[in-house]
Each structure stands twice: as C-alpha cells, then as structure tokens.
Write a protein that holds these residues in place. Structure first.
Motif, short mmCIF file in Angstrom:
data_model
loop_
_atom_site.label_atom_id
_atom_site.label_comp_id
_atom_site.label_asym_id
_atom_site.label_seq_id
_atom_site.Cartn_x
_atom_site.Cartn_y
_atom_site.Cartn_z
N UNK A 265 0.83 -1.21 0.00
CA UNK A 265 0.00 0.00 0.00
C UNK A 265 0.87 1.26 0.00
N UNK A 266 1.97 1.22 0.73
CA UNK A 266 2.90 2.36 0.71
C UNK A 266 3.56 2.45 -0.67
N UNK A 267 3.85 1.31 -1.28
CA UNK A 267 4.39 1.33 -2.66
C UNK A 267 3.39 1.99 -3.60
N UNK A 268 2.10 1.71 -3.41
CA UNK A 268 1.06 2.35 -4.23
C UNK A 268 1.11 3.87 -4.07
N UNK A 269 1.25 4.33 -2.83
CA UNK A 269 1.30 5.77 -2.57
C UNK A 269 2.54 6.38 -3.23
N UNK B 217 7.84 -11.86 -14.40
CA UNK B 217 6.48 -11.36 -14.22
C UNK B 217 6.35 -10.36 -13.07
N UNK B 218 7.46 -10.00 -12.44
CA UNK B 218 7.40 -9.04 -11.33
C UNK B 218 7.12 -7.65 -11.89
N UNK B 219 6.14 -6.99 -11.30
CA UNK B 219 5.80 -5.64 -11.75
C UNK B 219 6.65 -4.61 -11.01
N UNK B 220 6.57 -3.37 -11.47
CA UNK B 220 7.27 -2.28 -10.81
C UNK B 220 6.78 -2.15 -9.36
N UNK B 221 5.48 -2.33 -9.13
CA UNK B 221 4.93 -2.24 -7.76
C UNK B 221 5.48 -3.38 -6.90
N UNK B 222 5.61 -4.58 -7.47
CA UNK B 222 6.17 -5.72 -6.73
C UNK B 222 7.57 -5.40 -6.23
N UNK B 223 8.40 -4.87 -7.12
CA UNK B 223 9.79 -4.57 -6.78
C UNK B 223 9.86 -3.45 -5.74
N UNK B 224 9.05 -2.42 -5.91
CA UNK B 224 9.03 -1.31 -4.96
C UNK B 224 8.59 -1.80 -3.57
N UNK C 97 11.41 -3.79 -1.93
CA UNK C 97 12.46 -2.92 -1.38
C UNK C 97 12.02 -2.30 -0.05
N UNK C 98 10.76 -1.91 0.04
CA UNK C 98 10.24 -1.35 1.29
C UNK C 98 10.26 -2.42 2.38
N UNK C 99 9.89 -3.65 2.02
CA UNK C 99 9.93 -4.77 2.98
C UNK C 99 11.34 -4.98 3.50
N UNK C 100 12.32 -5.00 2.58
CA UNK C 100 13.71 -5.20 2.99
C UNK C 100 14.19 -4.06 3.89
N UNK D 6 10.26 3.19 -15.76
CA UNK D 6 11.04 3.26 -14.52
C UNK D 6 12.33 2.46 -14.69
N UNK D 7 13.34 2.91 -14.00
CA UNK D 7 14.59 2.18 -13.93
C UNK D 7 14.89 1.93 -12.46
N UNK D 8 15.18 0.69 -12.11
CA UNK D 8 15.59 0.35 -10.75
C UNK D 8 17.01 -0.17 -10.84
N UNK D 9 17.94 0.58 -10.27
CA UNK D 9 19.34 0.18 -10.30
C UNK D 9 19.70 -0.38 -8.93
N UNK D 10 19.79 -1.69 -8.86
CA UNK D 10 20.08 -2.38 -7.60
C UNK D 10 21.57 -2.64 -7.48
N UNK D 11 22.10 -2.33 -6.34
CA UNK D 11 23.51 -2.60 -6.08
C UNK D 11 23.61 -2.94 -4.60
#
Length: 195
Positions: A42-46, A94-101, A104-107, A133-138
């Motif tokens: 829900x916070x990812x949605x916001x 199949x992971x969406x942008x919302x899934x990834x966001x 990350x919040x969970x982690x 969107x671009x998500x650069x994970x490091x």
C-alpha cells in the motif's frame, strides 16, 4: 515522514492516500488504537502516485498501469553465489514495478540500518510522461575490505499494454529519482511501528 523526506505538501499526500483508499488500494484507518496499518504494498502504491505525479482522481488507473509495468531486460542482472532467494523478485520476469518497490520497502523495514549500508547505491528513476522506470540495484554484503557485491541488476520497467507509453517526446521527459535513504526512512517508520 513522506512529507519530511520529499517536501510534498501533507494535503496532497493525504488526498492521494484518500483516493487510493476509496478504490481499496490503501489502508482504511479508524480512530481505534487497533486501527489497521498500511502494508508495504500500500505504501508502494502511494509512492507510485507521487512518482507518477498523477491526479488523485486517477489513482486506480495509475496503479493498474504501474502493476502492468514489467522489466524489459533481465540480461543485466549480475550476481554472485550469495544471491539467494531473498532476491527472487528482482529476477522474476512477471514481477511488476509495484512488486519490486514493495519488496524494497519490505527489505528496508526488516532492517533499516543494514539496508542503509547494503543498498546505499540503489536508486529508482521514474519518468511519468512515458511511464517508464529504472531500478538500479547494487547490494553490498559483509566481507573483506568493507564488503562485496551480493547482487546487482538494472531493471527497466515499461507498460507496453498502453499505446501512449513511448509517445512523450524526449525533450519533454523529466525523471524523478528516489535514492536508498528515502526507502530506508520508510523502512525505519515501519520498524518503529513494529516496536
């Protein structure tokens, strides 16, 4: 906390949250001390509403588009043998942008201080006109000389279900960026509420 970290007016944040709530995409609070709390998703949605700069009235449509955004290129994922199942969402086609966001919040909420160190070079960029969107994970883990890379990936998300996705002229594009400290602050708020 989002107001303090982003400078966005609390009235605007409240309106976006209210519109999300009206379509069942954000927690419905009560005055009770046992009121339900927002979930990571829900916070990812916001955050998507903030990144997209979409009017609150279009909350449902905006989140639907963000959930339709898929990573277009998995070839850039780089990992070592330590990249276990905790990075599964970043590897899923199949992971969406919302899934990834949300992940990350969970982690960040599981261990904000570790996240601040391990994910310190991670960032998210969002272009609202083309809805990309671009998500650069490091991710840096413990090891000699201050740590070693556990997982790195560049995830490029786009919504190809919408004909207008790439219609924004290059000269009109503008990108909003979220760095790891904002995600860490959100995680710390979750951790504080969990006691």
């Amino acid at each position: 906390m989002l107001h303090a970290e982003t400078g966005i007016d609390t009235t605007e944040l409240a309106l976006k949250a209210r519109r999300l709530r009206e379509v069942g995409l954000f927690v419905r609070e009560t005055r009770s001390p046992n009121s339900p709390r927002a979930t990571h998703r829900q916070v990812a949605n916001l955050i998507v509403m903030i990144l997209s700069d979409a009017p609150a009235l279009y909350a449902e449509r905006t989140i639907a588009r963000a959930e339709a955004m898929r990573n277009m290129d998995l070839k850039h994922a780089r990992q070592n043998e330590d990249a276990g199942p905790e990075f599964a969402v970043f590897k899923r086609e199949d992971a969406s942008f919302v899934d990834v966001l949300a992940d990350l919040i969970q982690k960040a909420s599981d261990n904000p201080d570790w996240f601040a160190h391990a994910y310190r070079n991670t960032y998210i960029e969002f272009e609202p006109l083309s809805f990309r969107a671009l998500v650069d994970l490091d991710v840096i883990g413990p090891g000699p000389m201050g740590g070693r890379r556990i997982f790195a990936a560049t995830l490029n998300f786009a919504d190809h279900t919408n004909e207008l996705t790439s219609s924004a002229p290059q000269s009109f594009r503008r990108t909003t960026r979220i760095d790891a400290p904002l995600l860490r602050a959100i995680g710390a708020e979750f951790a504080r509420q969990d006691g």
